[in-house]
Design an enzyme around this catalytic site. Structure first.
Site, PDB file in Angstrom:
ATOM      1  N   LYS A 106     -92.583  37.520  78.365  1.00  0.00           N
ATOM      2  CA  LYS A 106     -93.216  37.246  77.069  1.00  0.00           C
ATOM      3  C   LYS A 106     -94.645  36.798  77.309  1.00  0.00           C
ATOM      4  O   LYS A 106     -94.968  36.298  78.390  1.00  0.00           O
ATOM      5  CB  LYS A 106     -92.467  36.136  76.328  1.00  0.00           C
ATOM      6  CG  LYS A 106     -92.646  36.170  74.822  1.00  0.00           C
ATOM      7  CD  LYS A 106     -91.740  37.208  74.156  1.00  0.00           C
ATOM      8  CE  LYS A 106     -91.946  37.300  72.674  1.00  0.00           C
ATOM      9  NZ  LYS A 106     -90.932  38.171  72.046  1.00  0.00           N
ATOM     10  N   TYR A 219     -91.649  37.326  56.027  1.00  0.00           N
ATOM     11  CA  TYR A 219     -91.851  38.623  55.370  1.00  0.00           C
ATOM     12  C   TYR A 219     -92.887  39.436  56.120  1.00  0.00           C
ATOM     13  O   TYR A 219     -93.851  39.944  55.567  1.00  0.00           O
ATOM     14  CB  TYR A 219     -92.230  38.414  53.898  1.00  0.00           C
ATOM     15  CG  TYR A 219     -91.756  39.526  52.996  1.00  0.00           C
ATOM     16  CD1 TYR A 219     -90.397  39.818  52.880  1.00  0.00           C
ATOM     17  CD2 TYR A 219     -92.652  40.306  52.270  1.00  0.00           C
ATOM     18  CE1 TYR A 219     -89.945  40.838  52.061  1.00  0.00           C
ATOM     19  CE2 TYR A 219     -92.224  41.335  51.434  1.00  0.00           C
ATOM     20  CZ  TYR A 219     -90.866  41.591  51.340  1.00  0.00           C
ATOM     21  OH  TYR A 219     -90.414  42.619  50.514  1.00  0.00           O
TER      22      TYR A 219
END
Ligand code: NAD
Length: 417
Positions: A106, A219
């Site tokens: 990562k 979102y």
């Protein structure tokens, strides 16, 4: 995320429980508790007004026993080295659970990309790649998008890498635009894979979720596509959605096209018509059938877990649930589809992208979907069977499957005996 939560300590705590059940030798357990390699660096970037800002960047290769490190790059103001370590560990277990020939890694930069212009983000992205170019490559470590990074950023990073190496090497990074050697189906792969696991959960539980109310926290890539595909693939009714500025709720359902267009136009969900405002905390506790955390870590804790009403929690975000909350949810009978199973569709299609880059031959969308479905379904069933056989919650079951595979590779290589 509450200030006192350290995601890496949570990741280590989760591993410790699996290691005890798998009876891993102490040295092997110690090896798997830490990243194999990590770099931290300063990243000076020229701003549009000619001044300079210095950011902090990381790239961590957690474990490469099963293949090249694989994992996204996050641009976020709250990024810490321990967040990156945790996310790198979870990538290791994720690629293993999916049985992909990859390890885990990562990266991240501590920055608020929403306060940067597109040209500043481009210089930051190219600068980041210059810092990690000697560490990454199709056979070493393959980054991808994560929170607040996207296909355009992957394209800039690819271009920078190819300028440094002087070679065409699209397989160095995934999540690229489709017209620049990306894969069909990568953009919605995380949410799509999550929907396949929800479909399998419904079957395992004997529940029909057609028309069932769901809430989605976050979102962005994962959350927006969950809204769209939840409706298209499973007939779910999304009653609440949120982003970093708060959420909206309508018990009769929120239309995907209207909400995503509103978010696109205004930059937030606030003020969307036909819905009431609610906080991110309230969204988690709504009376819904399925809850999709799709934002950040440690949002479901021992404090709010007793009030969660969802029958299923489908973790599109990484690390949204703390270990204490896991036990509370299990005791309450909430069926958690753990992050590194539920959101593994993204890395799985990233792997398909790497394969297509290596062959320089590209698959049609239907082939991507069919292969993704097969891999997600197999992994779900392995976790479910393990959970039933060992009488443990799904996260621990997923750890037992994934850690055993990585441990076997480490031992077979002779790194730790
Ligand atoms: P994104 O940048 O596209 O979207 C992030 C969303 O989270 C945005 O809507 C933002 O407003 C919201 N958010 C940020 N801070 C928040 C807060 N404090 N409270 C509520 N919402 C907040 O990121 P993404 O790619 O959708 O990633 C979301 C989660 O899914 C992360 O945990 C990520 O690691 C995980 N994930 C993403 C992928 C992928 O392929 N994109 C794959 C696996 C896992």
């Amino acid at each position: 995320m509450p200030a006192h939560f350290n995601p890496f300590q949570i990741a280590q705590q989760q591993l410790d429980e699996a290691a005890a059940r798998l009876e891993l030798a102490p040295a092997l357990h110690a090896f798997l508790r830490e990243p194999m390699q990590e770099v931290a660096f300063t990243l000076p970037v020229m701003m549009d007004d000619g001044s300079y800002e210095v950011f902090q960047g990381f790239r961590i290769q957690y474990n490469t026993a099963r293949g090249p490190a694989k994992g996204g790059i996050r641009f976020h103001a709250d990024e810490t080295v321990d967040t990156v370590r945790a996310l790198a560990a979870w990538m290791t277990w994720k690629t293993s659970l999916m049985d992909l020939p990859l390890g885990g890694g990562k990266g991240g930069v501590v920055c608020d990309p929403r306060s940067l212009s597109p040209s500043e983000i481009e210089r930051l992205s190219r600068g980041y790649m210059r810092k990690i170019a000697h560490l990454v490559g199709p056979e070493e470590d393959v980054p991808a998008p994560d929170v607040y990074t996207n296909p355009q950023i992957m394209a800039w990073m690819l271009d920078e890498y190819e300028a440094i190496t002087g070679r065409h090497q699209p397989g160095v990074i995934t999540g690229k635009p489709v017209h620049l050697f990306g894969s069909q189906g990568r953009s919605d792969a995380t949410a799509r894979g999550g929907m396949y696991t929800v479909r399998e959960a419904a079957q395992a539980l004997g529940i029909n979720f057609e028309g069932a109310a769901v809430a989605i926290q976050g979102y962005g890539n994962a959350g927006q596509y969950a809204h769209k595909l939840g409706c298209e693939l499973l007939g779910l009714k999304t009653v609440a959605i949120s982003d970093s500025r708060g959420g909206i709720y309508n018990p009769h359902g929120i239309d995907y096209a209207a909400a995503s267009a509103w978010k696109q136009r205004t930059g937030s969900l606030a003020g969307f018509k036909d819905a009431d405002a609610l906080t991110n905390a309230e969204l988690l506790e709504l009376p819904v059938a399925i809850l999709f955390p799709a934002a950040l870590e440690a949002v479901i804790t021992a404090e709010n877990a007793p009030r969660i009403q969802a029958r299923v929690i489908a973790e599109l975000a990484n690390g949204p649930t703390t270990p204490e909350a896991d036990q509370i949810l299990y005791d309450k009978g909430v069926f958690v589809i753990p992050d590194f199973l539920c959101n593994a569709g993204g890395v799985t299609v990233s792997y398909f992208e790497q394969v297509q880059n290596a062959y320089n031959f590209y698959w049609p969308l239907a082939e991507v979907h069919a292969r993704l479905d097969a891999i997600m379904t197999k992994a779900f069933r392995e976790v479910h069977e393990m959970a039933q056989a060992r009488q443990v919650h799904n996260r621990l079951a997923a750890y037992l499957v994934a850690v055993a595979r990585v441990a076997e590779a480490v031992v077979t290589r002779g790194w730790v005996r």
